[in-house]
Write a protein that holds these residues in place. Structure first.
Motif, PDB file in Angstrom:
ATOM      1  N   GLY A 233      41.324  34.072  43.410  1.00 46.34           N
ATOM      2  CA  GLY A 233      42.504  34.912  43.307  1.00 46.34           C
ATOM      3  C   GLY A 233      43.702  34.400  44.078  1.00 46.34           C
ATOM      4  O   GLY A 233      44.119  33.246  43.958  1.00 46.34           O
ATOM      5  N   TYR A 234      44.263  35.277  44.908  1.00 46.21           N
ATOM      6  CA  TYR A 234      45.455  34.950  45.671  1.00 46.21           C
ATOM      7  C   TYR A 234      45.213  33.844  46.694  1.00 46.21           C
ATOM      8  O   TYR A 234      46.173  33.237  47.180  1.00 46.21           O
ATOM      9  CB  TYR A 234      45.965  36.201  46.400  1.00 46.21           C
ATOM     10  CG  TYR A 234      46.725  37.163  45.522  1.00 46.21           C
ATOM     11  CD1 TYR A 234      48.099  37.313  45.653  1.00 46.21           C
ATOM     12  CD2 TYR A 234      46.065  37.945  44.570  1.00 46.21           C
ATOM     13  CE1 TYR A 234      48.806  38.215  44.855  1.00 46.21           C
ATOM     14  CE2 TYR A 234      46.756  38.845  43.778  1.00 46.21           C
ATOM     15  CZ  TYR A 234      48.134  38.974  43.925  1.00 46.21           C
ATOM     16  OH  TYR A 234      48.822  39.863  43.131  1.00 46.21           O
ATOM     17  N   GLY A 235      43.972  33.580  47.011  1.00 48.25           N
ATOM     18  CA  GLY A 235      43.672  32.537  47.984  1.00 48.25           C
ATOM     19  C   GLY A 235      43.781  31.128  47.428  1.00 48.25           C
ATOM     20  O   GLY A 235      43.815  30.159  48.192  1.00 48.25           O
ATOM     21  N   THR A 236      43.823  30.988  46.106  1.00 42.87           N
ATOM     22  CA  THR A 236      43.918  29.679  45.484  1.00 42.87           C
ATOM     23  C   THR A 236      45.309  29.085  45.714  1.00 42.87           C
ATOM     24  O   THR A 236      46.322  29.746  45.499  1.00 42.87           O
ATOM     25  CB  THR A 236      43.663  29.781  43.968  1.00 42.87           C
ATOM     26  OG1 THR A 236      42.389  30.402  43.747  1.00 42.87           O
ATOM     27  CG2 THR A 236      43.670  28.410  43.324  1.00 42.87           C
ATOM     28  N   ALA A 237      45.338  27.839  46.162  1.00 44.99           N
ATOM     29  CA  ALA A 237      46.627  27.186  46.449  1.00 44.99           C
ATOM     30  C   ALA A 237      47.522  27.148  45.209  1.00 44.99           C
ATOM     31  O   ALA A 237      47.075  26.786  44.118  1.00 44.99           O
ATOM     32  CB  ALA A 237      46.385  25.770  46.963  1.00 44.99           C
TER      33      ALA A 237
END
Length: 411
Positions: A233-237
């Motif tokens: 999710g939002y953690g993907t660069a």
């Protein structure tokens, strides 16, 4: 609300196709009522109902999952056309397509497979992210926190800028975990305790439902929580490049609409000034030049958008093929660079062109009933989402010393 009747020209029975005549007809129907809806502030529930029937939100899903298997280039080409028809409706789908990319296109568990099935059936997903009491936009821990409740959780809080949620079936809520980490919660908007408030009062994009979402002791099941991770999710660069480019694409679509309106205004203009170089407005070389400049701006904007979409496709192919992390990150950073550069240029082009529209039409173009000012208001509102100056500064720093762009939030 009465059932929405699909116009005969809109045949959505076949497979979803970004280039289908039915889709073009859909944009035509949406565009016909756009200026009136904006003038009277009529929320676009009917266009969104047609979009559900068309399964437009499933563009990026694989064909075998009920989607069109569309590339990023396809997605942004479609977005350009939809934004030219109605910038509000296009903007409403921004958070939906971002959700699909992060949590549904390539599902990691049974819950995400369920979300993918819902999207394939026409469901639309909104977002509840921003908290207005935050001192830093795009960073920090949310005050909306998962509170343990038996085998699940409860959340209470208030979000603003909830674009699209008013028209959605599901809402993605950004929360803090009990451990102080970040996570996403995906809930049906009909869940008890969720209140959607139409209180967005911006000068532009007035029909996007970008107002308040209230959560009052809302139940959250364990499988509705997705905690951020390096590849989740939002953690993907650079997973935010898509929504950043999406805003810029809506502005590029507005520029296409400005060009269409400028030509229409000129063709119906019947008078000119006594000192004009031509008696007939359409033969006036100065007005022709202005139209040419707007057309060139529109071409440049669309070219930049699609060049960035191509870079997103490169990064996506590397990611899905299992390429080394360094190669994926490098390709994703290139896409982020192109998206930021495109914004810096396109925001200026569309605002300039939306003003030139009045050069073509003269004083009569300023009549409120024509609602031609909506293009500038909408573009200005979209451009204000993320500061152009800050992006230009970080682009300059990269050019000078090679410092990469931030890997999250606004890039």
């Amino acid at each position: 609300m009465n059932e929405i009747v699909t116009p005969p020209a809109l045949d959505f029975t076949g497979p979803l196709d970004p280039a289908s005549p039915a889709l073009e007809a859909l944009f035509g129907v949406i565009g016909e009522g756009a200026a009136h809806r904006e003038f009277e502030r009529i929320l676009p529930h009917e266009p969104l109902a047609l979009i559900r029937k068309a399964k437009l939100g499933a563009l990026r899903l694989p064909v075998e999952a009920g989607g069109a298997g569309a590339s990023f280039r396809d997605l942004f080409s479609v977005t350009l056309r939809l934004a030219a028809a109605d910038a509000n409706v296009a903007h409403i789908l921004r958070n939906h397509f971002t959700f699909v990319e992060r949590y549904a296109r390539i599902p990691k568990d049974e819950t995400q497979k369920r979300w993918r099935r819902e999207v394939a059936a026409g469901a639309i997903v909104g977002l509840a992210n921003t908290e207005t009491n935050a001192k830093v936009v795009g960073g920090g821990i949310f005050t909306t926190v998962l509170q343990p409740d038996g085998d699940g959780y409860r959340i209470s809080g208030q979000k603003y800028y909830s674009t699209g949620t008013l028209f959605s079936d599901l809402v993605l809520v950004r929360v803090a975990t009990p451990e102080g980490k970040l996570a996403s919660v995906i809930l049906p908007v009909a869940r008890a305790g969720i209140q959607l408030v139409d209180d967005w009062d911006g000068i532009g994009q007035r029909l996007t439902g970008s107002g308040t979402t209230v959560f009052d002791n809302v139940r959250v099941e364990p499988d509705e929580v997705v905690r951020d991770g390096e590849t989740v999710g939002y953690g993907t660069a650079y997973s935010s490049t898509l929504p950043q480019l999406y805003l810029t694409t809506v502005n590029a679509g507005i520029l296409r609409a400005v060009l269409a309106d400028a030509k229409a205004v000129l063709k119906r203009r019947t008078h000119t000034f006594f000192f004009a170089p031509a008696e007939v407005p359409t033969e006036d070389p100065l007005l022709q030049q202005t139209i040419g400049e707007i057309a060139s701006n529109a071409f440049a904007a669309e070219t930049l958008v699609l060049a960035t979409a191509d870079a997103l496709d490169v990064a996506d192919r590397l990611r899905t093929s299992g390429a080394p992390t360094e190669a994926v990150t490098e390709a994703a950073h290139e896409a982020a660079l192109r998206a930021a550069r495109s914004k810096v240029v396109i925001d200026d082009l569309v605002l300039r062109s939306a003003s030139q529209l009045f050069d073509v039409g003269g004083a009569s173009a300023a009549h409120r009933a024509l609602n031609l000012d909506r293009h500038w208001r909408n573009a200005r509102t979209l451009a204000s989402h993320n500061p152009r100056a800050y992006k230009a500064r970080l682009l300059g720093r990269f050019e000078v010393d090679g410092t990469p762009l931030p890997a999250s939030s606004f890039f």
